[in-house]
Design a protein around this motif. Structure first.
Motif, PDB file in Angstrom:
ATOM      1  N   VAL A  95       0.865  -1.172   0.000  1.00  0.00           N
ATOM      2  CA  VAL A  95       0.000   0.000   0.000  1.00  0.00           C
ATOM      3  C   VAL A  95       0.904   1.225   0.000  1.00  0.00           C
ATOM      4  O   VAL A  95       1.907   1.254   0.719  1.00  0.00           O
ATOM      5  CB  VAL A  95      -0.921   0.000   1.233  1.00  0.00           C
ATOM      6  N   PRO A  96       0.626   2.253  -0.799  1.00  0.00           N
ATOM      7  CA  PRO A  96       1.506   3.426  -0.857  1.00  0.00           C
ATOM      8  C   PRO A  96       1.856   3.951   0.540  1.00  0.00           C
ATOM      9  O   PRO A  96       0.958   4.294   1.321  1.00  0.00           O
ATOM     10  CB  PRO A  96       0.666   4.440  -1.643  1.00  0.00           C
ATOM     11  N   LEU A 123      -6.238   0.666   5.647  1.00  0.00           N
ATOM     12  CA  LEU A 123      -6.428   0.823   7.088  1.00  0.00           C
ATOM     13  C   LEU A 123      -5.681  -0.255   7.856  1.00  0.00           C
ATOM     14  O   LEU A 123      -5.091   0.014   8.911  1.00  0.00           O
ATOM     15  CB  LEU A 123      -7.924   0.778   7.432  1.00  0.00           C
ATOM     16  N   ALA A 124      -5.699  -1.481   7.314  1.00  0.00           N
ATOM     17  CA  ALA A 124      -4.988  -2.575   7.973  1.00  0.00           C
ATOM     18  C   ALA A 124      -3.484  -2.340   7.944  1.00  0.00           C
ATOM     19  O   ALA A 124      -2.785  -2.587   8.934  1.00  0.00           O
ATOM     20  CB  ALA A 124      -5.341  -3.900   7.295  1.00  0.00           C
ATOM     21  N   ARG A 133     -12.721  -5.762  14.597  1.00  0.00           N
ATOM     22  CA  ARG A 133     -13.536  -6.443  13.592  1.00  0.00           C
ATOM     23  C   ARG A 133     -13.617  -5.556  12.365  1.00  0.00           C
ATOM     24  O   ARG A 133     -13.765  -4.341  12.466  1.00  0.00           O
ATOM     25  CB  ARG A 133     -14.921  -6.696  14.172  1.00  0.00           C
ATOM     26  N   ALA A 134     -13.518  -6.149  11.177  1.00  0.00           N
ATOM     27  CA  ALA A 134     -13.540  -5.372   9.938  1.00  0.00           C
ATOM     28  C   ALA A 134     -14.073  -6.236   8.808  1.00  0.00           C
ATOM     29  O   ALA A 134     -14.135  -7.466   8.915  1.00  0.00           O
ATOM     30  CB  ALA A 134     -12.137  -4.865   9.597  1.00  0.00           C
ATOM     31  N   THR A 135     -14.435  -5.581   7.708  1.00  0.00           N
ATOM     32  CA  THR A 135     -14.907  -6.321   6.539  1.00  0.00           C
ATOM     33  C   THR A 135     -14.389  -5.662   5.277  1.00  0.00           C
ATOM     34  O   THR A 135     -13.798  -4.576   5.296  1.00  0.00           O
ATOM     35  CB  THR A 135     -16.442  -6.406   6.521  1.00  0.00           C
ATOM     36  N   ARG A 147      -3.271 -11.693   5.001  1.00  0.00           N
ATOM     37  CA  ARG A 147      -2.205 -10.690   5.018  1.00  0.00           C
ATOM     38  C   ARG A 147      -2.114  -9.969   6.355  1.00  0.00           C
ATOM     39  O   ARG A 147      -1.026  -9.561   6.776  1.00  0.00           O
ATOM     40  CB  ARG A 147      -2.459  -9.688   3.884  1.00  0.00           C
ATOM     41  N   TYR A 148      -3.250  -9.814   7.032  1.00  0.00           N
ATOM     42  CA  TYR A 148      -3.270  -9.083   8.297  1.00  0.00           C
ATOM     43  C   TYR A 148      -3.938  -9.941   9.367  1.00  0.00           C
ATOM     44  O   TYR A 148      -5.118  -9.763   9.679  1.00  0.00           O
ATOM     45  CB  TYR A 148      -4.011  -7.755   8.119  1.00  0.00           C
ATOM     46  N   PRO A 149      -3.214 -10.894   9.935  1.00  0.00           N
ATOM     47  CA  PRO A 149      -3.810 -11.847  10.882  1.00  0.00           C
ATOM     48  C   PRO A 149      -4.318 -11.211  12.177  1.00  0.00           C
ATOM     49  O   PRO A 149      -5.090 -11.842  12.901  1.00  0.00           O
ATOM     50  CB  PRO A 149      -2.667 -12.829  11.154  1.00  0.00           C
TER      51      PRO A 149
END
Length: 331
Positions: A95-96, A123-124, A133-135, A147-149
């Protein structure tokens, strides 16, 4: 109640122009068009390019210019990242870093940070989703989780509100989240009136589980292909693991193990998924009564069909049919 300022990050590199432009246009439509009869002042919207100064998003048939760079995120009450470059999701490209740093600064300054669809990857990367929690779009949640455990990824919902950080699924789910922000900021009445003007529901039932493809998963186990194809054609009949194992010329234990290894599901889970997929297809393509849909899909009574739809998809069969109406006269 105050509307406040909204900064929308406009990506420079787009993989699917119509999709990315749609997700950029959602916050522009919700927050950029004044409605003085509903709230005055309305939101103050600014479009922020990924560079230091003016930059833009160039598609194959349309270009969007911005008046701000990432420095425009400073001082915004809400920062929205509609998407990240496709390579960041599909190819694992970073991500940049400038975007990551700008998001961290904005969050530390008290801004509410929001992502639509693949914007969750930004954001991650910034660490804003750690332990939360995210979606994201259901097609990308597996990559996000891998990628983001440290992120608790939920692929069943339209959006997640964690207070100062919010994420949504893809495309129109971004509109659901933006209307939710208006509801938080200005109240339910104004959000409902805005939704009516946009000719969209103020709140959609269920989550994105109702849009996930439940078709037969790919398998490299050639010995299972014929029996799975046969089962898919006989979903309206009573099917047992023993029957499927016999047709595959295996013991029930071996069949269970091979199917689990091949599809990631137990035989009963696989059957339920196929029956739900059949029921969804019937609801989408026919006007058959709910009771007949239950029988033809192998899910039984209308009550049983409703139970499984609510449990697995978060929406009733009737609401699902309204979301995916059949053409008149189809049987």
């Amino acid at each position: 109640m105050s509307a406040g300022s909204v900064a929308v990050v406009v990506p420079e590199d787009i993989g699917v122009p119509s999709w990315d432009l749609y997700e950029v246009s959602i916050p522009c439509t919700v927050f950029g068009q004044p409605h003085p009869d509903l709230a005055d002042p309305w939101y103050d919207l600014r479009l922020c390019g990924m560079g230091e100064g003016r930059s833009g998003l160039a598609g194959s048939w349309l270009t969007v210019r911005t008046d701000y760079g990432l420095d425009g995120l400073a001082g915004a009450d809400t920062v929205i990242v509609p998407s990240v470059p496709d390579a960041c999701v599909e190819d694992g490209a970073p991500v940049p870093p400038a975007l990551v740093a700008a998001l961290r600064r904005a969050h530390a300054a008290g801004a509410r940070i929001v992502s639509l669809c693949t914007g969750a990857f930004a954001l991650a990367e910034a660490g804003l989703l750690d332990g939360r929690r995210a979606t994201a779009h259901w097609m990308h949640t597996a990559q996000l989780a891998e990628r983001y455990p440290n992120v608790r990824v939920d692929d069943s919902v339209l959006y997640v509100d964690e207070g100062d950080v919010l994420t949504s699924a893809g495309l129109t789910a971004g509109l659901d989240l933006c209307l939710h922000l208006v509801r938080r900021d200005l109240g339910a009445h104004i959000a409902n009136q805005l939704a009516r003007r946009m000719v969209v529901p103020a709140h959609r039932p269920g989550g994105q589980a109702q849009f996930v493809d439940l078709s037969v998963p790919a398998t490299d186990d050639q010995s299972l292909g014929p029996v799975l194809e046969w089962a898919g054609a006989h979903l309206d009949e009573p099917l047992t693991v023993e029957e499927l194992a016999r047709r595959a010329a295996m013991s029930p234990r071996t069949f269970y193990r091979r199917l689990r290894a091949s599809t990631g599901m137990t035989p009963l889970q696989w059957l339920l998924n196929q029956r739900l997929a059949r029921a969804r297809s019937l609801l989408e393509s026919t006007d058959l009564p709910i009771t007949e849909v239950g029988e033809l899909s192998g899910l039984g009574t209308a009550n049983n069909l409703r139970h499984h739809f609510l449990k697995q998809l978060g929406v009733s069969p009737s609401d699902y049919r309204r979301a995916f109406p059949a053409r008149p006269g189809r049987r």
